[in-house]
Design an enzyme around this catalytic site. Structure first.
Site, mmCIF file in Angstrom:
data_model
loop_
_atom_site.group_PDB
_atom_site.id
_atom_site.type_symbol
_atom_site.label_atom_id
_atom_site.label_comp_id
_atom_site.label_asym_id
_atom_site.label_seq_id
_atom_site.Cartn_x
_atom_site.Cartn_y
_atom_site.Cartn_z
ATOM 1 N N THR A 211 39.635 52.414 27.485
ATOM 2 C CA THR A 211 39.442 52.164 28.924
ATOM 3 C C THR A 211 38.917 53.385 29.664
ATOM 4 O O THR A 211 38.046 53.281 30.517
ATOM 5 C CB THR A 211 40.797 51.732 29.557
ATOM 6 N N LYS B 43 29.832 45.848 34.649
ATOM 7 C CA LYS B 43 30.319 46.148 36.002
ATOM 8 C C LYS B 43 29.194 46.594 36.953
ATOM 9 O O LYS B 43 28.103 46.965 36.497
ATOM 10 C CB LYS B 43 31.437 47.193 35.898
ATOM 11 N N ARG C 24 36.032 45.162 21.649
ATOM 12 C CA ARG C 24 36.785 46.292 22.218
ATOM 13 C C ARG C 24 36.506 47.592 21.457
ATOM 14 O O ARG C 24 36.493 48.669 22.034
ATOM 15 C CB ARG C 24 38.275 45.954 22.290
ATOM 16 N N HIS D 129 33.980 45.397 31.155
ATOM 17 C CA HIS D 129 35.317 44.842 30.905
ATOM 18 C C HIS D 129 35.199 43.874 29.735
ATOM 19 O O HIS D 129 34.194 43.182 29.591
ATOM 20 C CB HIS D 129 35.805 44.076 32.143
ATOM 21 N N TYR E 16 42.059 40.005 37.602
ATOM 22 C CA TYR E 16 42.882 41.199 37.452
ATOM 23 C C TYR E 16 44.317 40.989 37.953
ATOM 24 O O TYR E 16 44.963 41.949 38.376
ATOM 25 C CB TYR E 16 42.223 42.353 38.199
ATOM 26 N N ARG F 184 31.507 52.893 26.392
ATOM 27 C CA ARG F 184 32.125 53.708 27.460
ATOM 28 C C ARG F 184 31.990 55.196 27.179
ATOM 29 O O ARG F 184 31.845 56.005 28.103
ATOM 30 C CB ARG F 184 33.594 53.312 27.623
ATOM 31 N N ASN G 219 33.809 52.199 34.428
ATOM 32 C CA ASN G 219 33.820 52.293 32.954
ATOM 33 C C ASN G 219 32.902 51.263 32.281
ATOM 34 O O ASN G 219 33.142 50.840 31.162
ATOM 35 C CB ASN G 219 35.255 52.236 32.420
ATOM 36 N N GLU H 70 40.291 34.114 30.997
ATOM 37 C CA GLU H 70 39.204 34.783 31.726
ATOM 38 C C GLU H 70 37.881 34.016 31.625
ATOM 39 O O GLU H 70 37.128 33.950 32.606
ATOM 40 C CB GLU H 70 39.041 36.216 31.201
ATOM 41 N N PHE I 297 45.944 51.531 41.263
ATOM 42 C CA PHE I 297 44.487 51.449 41.229
ATOM 43 C C PHE I 297 43.955 50.064 41.576
ATOM 44 O O PHE I 297 42.741 49.844 41.576
ATOM 45 C CB PHE I 297 43.963 51.880 39.850
HETATM 46 P P1 CMP Z 1 38.995 46.857 32.631
HETATM 47 O O1 CMP Z 1 38.775 46.742 31.178
HETATM 48 O O2 CMP Z 1 38.047 46.161 33.541
HETATM 49 O O3 CMP Z 1 40.477 46.318 32.947
HETATM 50 C C1 CMP Z 1 41.206 46.754 34.063
HETATM 51 C C2 CMP Z 1 40.568 47.905 34.748
HETATM 52 O O4 CMP Z 1 41.435 48.662 35.561
HETATM 53 C C3 CMP Z 1 40.094 48.907 33.706
HETATM 54 O O5 CMP Z 1 38.984 48.397 33.013
HETATM 55 C C4 CMP Z 1 39.827 50.123 34.565
HETATM 56 O O6 CMP Z 1 38.550 50.087 35.174
HETATM 57 C C5 CMP Z 1 40.911 49.979 35.613
HETATM 58 N N1 CMP Z 1 42.023 50.884 35.353
HETATM 59 C C6 CMP Z 1 42.916 50.818 34.363
HETATM 60 N N2 CMP Z 1 43.808 51.831 34.450
HETATM 61 C C7 CMP Z 1 43.444 52.551 35.534
HETATM 62 C C8 CMP Z 1 43.965 53.711 36.149
HETATM 63 N N3 CMP Z 1 45.033 54.347 35.659
HETATM 64 N N4 CMP Z 1 43.323 54.159 37.238
HETATM 65 C C9 CMP Z 1 42.233 53.513 37.737
HETATM 66 N N5 CMP Z 1 41.721 52.400 37.191
HETATM 67 C C10 CMP Z 1 42.301 51.917 36.098
#
Ligand code: CMP
Length: 149
Positions: free
Chosen positions: A93, A11, A87, A117, A51, A104, A114, A128, A59
């Site tokens: 996450t 990211k 993962r 992805h 997404y 992470r 974070n 994807e 969010f």
């Molecule tokens: P990612 O693995 O990129 O997939 C979706 C993204 O949404 C996740 O990482 C986070 O960066 C973001 N995300 C998921 N849940 C939340 C949340 N509750 N608040 C803010 N961001 C979120």
């Protein structure tokens, strides 16, 4: 043995912090094979496609704004059970819940920032990967250490 391919995205914050090499190195050292890799500034259209399952969530706007804010590195990683293994290496996450030793857990700042992805299922991985790579852009090769993995 179930060889799988999964999409990773390093990211914007992680690229800006100089963590690209560290993140790729951890995946490589785990025995995963990088079969596609590029840097790009993600368009809003591609971000919304990536997404789409999060559209409407509180969010969502922050997520789209962040991922399109500066360059990212997208990659395709191959290996036995690669989706699950990647993962595990990445961790949960929310970096606050991610244990030390995971990407992470060691480098994550917030749930938005974070670091990386990765696709969460076979179906997501297939969908994807196609957003960012043509089939001809992915490489098949043997790692020199493959016999030891
Ligand atoms: P990612 O693995 O990129 O997939 C979706 C993204 O949404 C996740 O990482 C986070 O960066 C973001 N995300 C998921 N849940 C939340 C949340 N509750 N608040 C803010 N961001 C979120």
């Amino acid at each position: 043995m179930a060889v799988e391919r999964t999409l990773i995205i390093i990211k914007p914050g992680a690229v800006a912090r100089g963590l690209v090499g560290e993140v790729l190195s951890r995946l490589e050292k785990k025995g995963l094979k990088i079969v596609g890799l590029k840097m790009l500034k993600m368009s809003r259209r591609k971000a919304e496609e990536l997404y789409s399952v999060h559209k409407g969530k509180h969010f969502y706007e922050e997520l789209i704004n962040y991922i399109t804010s500066a360059p990212v590195v997208v990659g395709v990683v191959e290996g036995d059970d690669a989706i699950q293994v990647v993962r595990k290496v990445i961790g949960p996450t929310n970096p606050k819940e991610a244990p030390p030793g995971t990407i992470r857990g060691d480098f994550g700042i917030s749930i938005t920032q974070n670091v990386i992805h990765a696709s969460d299922s076979k179906e997501s991985a297939e969908r994807e990967i196609k957003i960012f790579f043509e089939e001809g852009e992915l490489c098949s090769y043997s790692r020199a250490d493959e016999a030891w993995l």
